[in-house]
Write an enzyme that holds these catalytic residues in place. Sequence first.
Site, PDB file in Angstrom:
ATOM      1  N   GLU A  31       0.841  -1.207   0.000  1.00  0.00           N
ATOM      2  CA  GLU A  31       0.000   0.000   0.000  1.00  0.00           C
ATOM      3  C   GLU A  31       0.876   1.256   0.000  1.00  0.00           C
ATOM      4  OE1 GLU A  31      -2.980  -0.606  -0.755  1.00  0.00           O
ATOM      5  OE2 GLU A  31      -2.957  -2.738  -0.199  1.00  0.00           O
ATOM      6  N   HIS A  46       1.560   2.043  -3.568  1.00  0.00           N
ATOM      7  CA  HIS A  46       0.405   2.747  -4.168  1.00  0.00           C
ATOM      8  C   HIS A  46       0.390   4.204  -3.706  1.00  0.00           C
ATOM      9  CE1 HIS A  46      -1.792  -0.466  -6.130  1.00  0.00           C
ATOM     10  NE2 HIS A  46      -1.928  -1.189  -5.038  1.00  0.00           N
TER      11      HIS A  46
HETATM   12 ZN    ZN Z   1      -2.609  -3.210  -4.887  1.00  0.00          ZN
END
Ligand code: ZN
Length: 503
Positions: A269, A272
């Site tokens: 994450e 991201h």
């Molecule tokens: Zn992902």
Amino acid sequence: MTDEIKQEKYKELMNYWKKSFALGSALTLFSWDTETLAPQDAVDMTSQILGSLSEQAQKASTDPNIGVLLNELGDGEGLSEAQRADIKLIRKEYEDLALIPTEEYVDYTMLQSRAVVIWTKAKKTDSYEAFLPTLKELIAYKKKFAGYKQKDGMSIYDTMLNDFEEGFTTKELDKFFAQLKDTIVPLLKRVVEKNDSIDTEFISRTYPADKQEALSRFFAAYIGFDFNRGVLAQSEHPFTSGFHNHDVRITDHFYENKLDSAIFSALHEGGHGIYEQDIPDELTMTPSGCSMSMGIHESQSRFYENMVGRSEHFWKPLYARLKEAFQKQLEDVSVDKFVRAINKAEPSLIRTESDELTYCLHIMIRYELEKRFIDGDLKPERLADEWRALYKEYLGVEPQTLSEGILQDIHWAQGAFGYFPSYAIGNAIGAQIYHQMRKDLDFDTLLEEERLDVIHEYLRTRVHVYGASKSARDILKELTGEDFNPAYYTEYLKEKYERLYEL
Ligand code: ZN
């Protein structure tokens, strides 16, 4: 039309877009809140608010004035490259939605929010029958919606795929997955034969959640996630929500008997999140700063999770910190033992917890099923059985319950058919970028010297700054001098696992 008038029209168009963007942001904030902080009994009342908001959002993004402005602006000749990209993205969204009758769209949105609740219950009670009628309705709506915009030469499923990753069709994906299967299935067989040599017992010792959480924050910041412009909260399934480049939210989960899950979710994450934070100020809160390719997004998260986070060079300077946090639990675990354990590959049932080698087989199963129940004649009634059969065929394991089988993922309950392949595409894009990066940078040394900022800067300037103003394929071509080429991914997996397992 003079360029000046065009600028005016573009501004006007953006004002309409900003209104639907604001409503969309409110919806995203509600879904972030539902997953993290909202009390469990809130859902029925809150879904009424969501119904009203999404109706307004749909109205805002299909305002007839947008159609008029798009007509006048054409392809935006005379405007900047970024402005033209905005026009293209607004047009896509407008045409997609404008083709759907409002009444159908509102009915579908309500079905969608009910569907997630029904799926959650069905998963808990282990009943496919409880979810089946809703799934059938979702499929019917989504097929109808795709039919409205289906283009010549494209199947319904191709049209759905295009919603998530432009320019990838079943023809190309069939080849892509066949290539993955030919590499992974025999490699996995050889790997499994030698799995006794890798000890993972220590991973399931007891690791207090508060310490795991502190480490997750540390790792996210270590790779470059900026906590002045982002937060980390807890949710059942980790995810990332980006509002703009100054407000990016990631989540993680903490299992006391699983050391690796939270760490690698934080890196995933975090990857991201870094991408979202790196969108430049002039692009954020514009269409080009929002609708990035799913494949590129996933390439960034998988890169940080796997190429960075599972590398022995990454852990060389960091392992002492982990040992310091968990002195007793890791007393007898060397860094080599740790690195071998976090890279162990074995067939499993749950996609989100699966290892790097088997991950794409999980995706392939979903892809094959979607293709067959969208374009083919596979009846949804048969799906749970077909699911079991494919897991047996590709991975040699069979789910005993539906929550470890067909009901494990939320995607179909959200009506997201055609989404899964973008995960596999992302892995392959990540490997292609990694191959190029290793040519340009002394990657392993940078990890050992804790120079993650150099790696971050490489990605920021070559991938992140473009947002959605460039397509995934164009970003790849410019960075690697080559179109999408999955061979880098299969070579990467082969090289890595043959080395790790001394095959
Ligand atoms: Zn992902």
